[in-house]
Design an enzyme around this catalytic site. Sequence first.
Site, PDB file in Angstrom:
ATOM      1  CG  ASP A  44      -1.979   1.039   1.217  1.00 39.74           C
ATOM      2  OD1 ASP A  44      -2.259   1.562   0.129  1.00 39.74           O
ATOM      3  OD2 ASP A  44      -2.535   1.340   2.279  1.00 39.74           O
ATOM      4  CG  ASP A 137      -3.421   3.864  -3.094  1.00 41.43           C
ATOM      5  OD1 ASP A 137      -4.395   3.144  -3.361  1.00 41.43           O
ATOM      6  OD2 ASP A 137      -3.343   4.547  -2.052  1.00 41.43           O
ATOM      7  CD  GLU A 138      -5.542  -1.102  -1.303  1.00 40.05           C
ATOM      8  OE1 GLU A 138      -5.117  -1.823  -0.382  1.00 40.05           O
ATOM      9  OE2 GLU A 138      -6.635  -0.501  -1.254  1.00 40.05           O
TER      10      GLU A 138
END
Length: 377
Positions: A44, A137-138
């Site tokens: 993350d 974003d992860e």
Amino acid sequence: MSSLCRTCLTVTPDTTPTHRCGACGSPRVVQHGELDDLTLAHIDCDAFYAAVEKRDDPSIRHKPVIIGGGQRGVVTTACYLARIQGVRSAMPMYRAKQLCPKAVIIKPNMAKYRETGMEVRSFFRALTPDVEPLSIDEAFLDLAAVQAANKHPARELARLAQTVQDQVGISISVGLSFNKLLAKIASDLDKPDGFAVLGRAEALDFLADKPVKLIWGVGPATAKRMSALGITRIAQLRAFPKDDMVNMFGRFGERLYQFCRGEDSRRVREDRGSKSVSSETTLMTDTGDLAELTAVVERLANRVAERLQTYELEGKRITLKLKTTDFDILSRSQTLDGHTAEPRVLFSVAQRLLAAEFAREPLQTYRLLGIGVAGFD
């Protein structure tokens, strides 16, 4: 117990507990009895949108930063300096400004975030082809192939974190475990710039006294139902047979039965065959307040836009889903002339659909809202 130095990347087997690397003296040491065996990671990016803005503007690097809309909008995300002051995602902007009056407020730049997110993901895929993005974003990474190539998965993850920091200019946090549930939990344990490990040996004990909302899929509404049943801690869920779990929570009860025991059979996979992308939320309390529901629609639009951009999709048909207090499900849609993944477009359309429904039924109250996008051809 093996140890990994996140600075020099030295892996030392069978070490006694230590706070510093024996090779370089760095305090950035990860130790765990299963460090050599675990291959499933969740990664993350830390306060991603805010981190990108700070990277691009050094003058705000040491200031609290809030990403979000105007005075009547909501917080999309906030850096850790702002979070210390109590600012949280989805918080009304006026409240965030009250809590953190010195914060720098920046409107989201989704094109820039998507470009940076894709750059980060390219480093994930350079390490392993088994990458399952969850958002811009992860992602989950399965490093079984890395291990089969006689590389140490934990060391390669630490190397990856260094590469992202050096090449992209942002930090990531790594959670390493043996399944998705625990890997995702682990990635939150040592933020920012963290590296945490959860193994088989400690999974049950670790989860036992944690709040039920730590479990994937247990949102505010489900947690509230559990609390009404006297269930607030994960260990309390283990007292219920699987059939009882299904009776109480439907199909999710089967998965919940596994999750409260630290079990998760889901595999890492990238699915690009989706016919639609959607997000919905059950409200804490039923409401007929248009302003409150509009704020929820804005959050959902941002979430769906992020997912569309994660999978590089654009759609033409936007649907607003509403569930009334009486559990009637309503679906209102609009088809656009062109394709889009822009959050402002999704919000604008869904907001109009919501307003039109209110004009038809001004006294109606709702318990669930959702937004979906289809028509990717």
